[in-house]
Design a protein around this motif. Structure first.
Motif, PDB file in Angstrom:
ATOM      1  N   ALA A 162      78.698  61.734  36.056  1.00  0.00           N
ATOM      2  CA  ALA A 162      79.029  62.555  35.345  1.00  0.00           C
ATOM      3  C   ALA A 162      79.064  63.635  35.293  1.00  0.00           C
ATOM      4  N   VAL A 211      88.241  66.668  38.083  1.00  0.00           N
ATOM      5  CA  VAL A 211      87.229  66.881  36.881  1.00  0.00           C
ATOM      6  C   VAL A 211      88.550  67.355  35.282  1.00  0.00           C
ATOM      7  N   ASP A 212      89.509  67.848  35.765  1.00  0.00           N
ATOM      8  CA  ASP A 212      90.983  67.905  35.006  1.00  0.00           C
ATOM      9  C   ASP A 212      91.461  66.147  34.946  1.00  0.00           C
ATOM     10  N   TRP A 217      81.166  65.061  29.413  1.00  0.00           N
ATOM     11  CA  TRP A 217      81.341  66.483  29.976  1.00  0.00           C
ATOM     12  C   TRP A 217      81.255  67.566  29.131  1.00  0.00           C
ATOM     13  N   ALA A 246      80.711  70.960  40.731  1.00  0.00           N
ATOM     14  CA  ALA A 246      82.126  71.299  40.393  1.00  0.00           C
ATOM     15  C   ALA A 246      81.492  72.847  40.036  1.00  0.00           C
ATOM     16  N   LEU A 248      78.284  64.559  38.529  1.00  0.00           N
ATOM     17  CA  LEU A 248      79.735  65.952  38.585  1.00  0.00           C
ATOM     18  C   LEU A 248      79.657  67.200  38.160  1.00  0.00           C
ATOM     19  N   ARG A 249      79.364  67.426  37.520  1.00  0.00           N
ATOM     20  CA  ARG A 249      78.363  68.786  36.536  1.00  0.00           C
ATOM     21  C   ARG A 249      78.011  69.924  37.666  1.00  0.00           C
ATOM     22  N   THR A 292      87.863  70.497  40.775  1.00  0.00           N
ATOM     23  CA  THR A 292      89.026  71.142  39.891  1.00  0.00           C
ATOM     24  C   THR A 292      89.799  69.998  39.963  1.00  0.00           C
TER      25      THR A 292
END
Length: 283
Positions: free
Chosen positions: A180, A200-201, A214, A187, A183-184, A197
């Protein structure tokens, strides 16, 4: 804008693409190698006249949208795309999205790792490639649709709690937390990529745990070097996890090895023999 260099670069990239590469018949009346100008223009969504002027060093400065279309039509890699922008005098923006293409040399490397299981992960944690031992140790990824090869979806959204344990890894929770955080950072590197995106959503909507991680705004968690896998066919296997970064593709090779002479090494060797075949005796 360096019109002469831009013209030469476009012409050279156009001539290296064969009609077959884009699904066109080769025909017998082509006078030059590669694609015709009108074919590139059509693929890039610009007029043939405009593209011709660029190749003749007479065109105006292309916009970012035109450059994106040309990069797509000419199948440019990241380095070539950046070079195109510099020739046009337009600073390159962020790359459109994480690369999913694994270099042939990396694919060959996976098959040349004796006694090691190895996978290639994209920046969005999609399993892009694997060797036979990885399929036996973790999962036969070839039997899964692309969507289900994403380890973040597996860690946070799998309906079965056992699946969320990620192949019975001893540090499944730590892996999910580290993923996680990675992933930030991903992004931020690809702010306009719809797959990132959208992922993530999807994770924020479907997982309260992911939403909590997150919200912490942490990036780049460090993975644990050792893992224990409770394998359904050969029992517990303790492996060392090494990560090799492929910086030009924003990908990582994950290599799982066992201590020489250990029971885990023997278990991995057994998996190398039985592969992904099932061990059940038919009734």
């Amino acid at each position: 804008m360096d019109r002469a260099e831009l013209a030469g670069f476009l012409r050279g990239r156009r001539e290296r693409i064969t009609p077959a590469d884009i699904g066109l018949p080769a025909g017998t009346r082509r006078r030059t190698p590669g694609l015709r100008r009108e074919e590139v223009a059509q693929l890039a969504y610009v007029s043939t006249e405009y593209y011709t002027r660029l190749e003749q060093a007479r065109g105006p400065r292309p916009s970012r949208e035109v450059l994106a279309g040309l990069a797509r039509a000419l199948r440019l890699d990241d380095a070539e795309r950046e070079h195109l922008h510099h020739l046009a005098g337009v600073p390159p923006g962020p790359p459109p999205g994480p690369s999913r293409e694994v270099r042939p040399s990396i694919l060959a490397l996976l098959d040349r790792l004796p006694g090691a299981a190895a996978i290639v992960l994209s920046a969005g944690f999609e399993v892009l490639a694997w060797n036979a031992l990885a399929a036996a140790l973790l999962e036969d990824f070839s039997a899964l649709p692309r969507r289900d090869r994403n380890l973040l979806r597996r860690a946070f959204l799998a309906p079965d709690s056992k699946q969320r344990l990620l192949y019975s890894l001893s540090d499944a929770d730590a892996f999910a937390r580290s993923a996680a955080e990675h992933l930030r950072a991903t992004a931020a590197r690809y702010p306009g990529d719809p797959e990132i995106t959208g992922l993530v959503d999807e994770l924020l909507t479907g997982s309260a745990e992911f939403a909590r991680l997150w919200a912490a705004h942490r990036v780049r968690g460090a993975p644990a070097p050792c893992k224990t896998i409770d394998h359904p066919r050969v029992g517990r296997i303790t492996v060392v996890c090494d990560v090799l970064d492929i910086t030009d593709r924003d990908q990582r090779v994950i290599i799982y090895t066992a201590e020489p002479g250990s029971p885990s090494e023997q278990a991995l060797a057994l998996l190398g023999v039985i592969g992904t075949q099932r061990m059940e005796v038919p009734g």
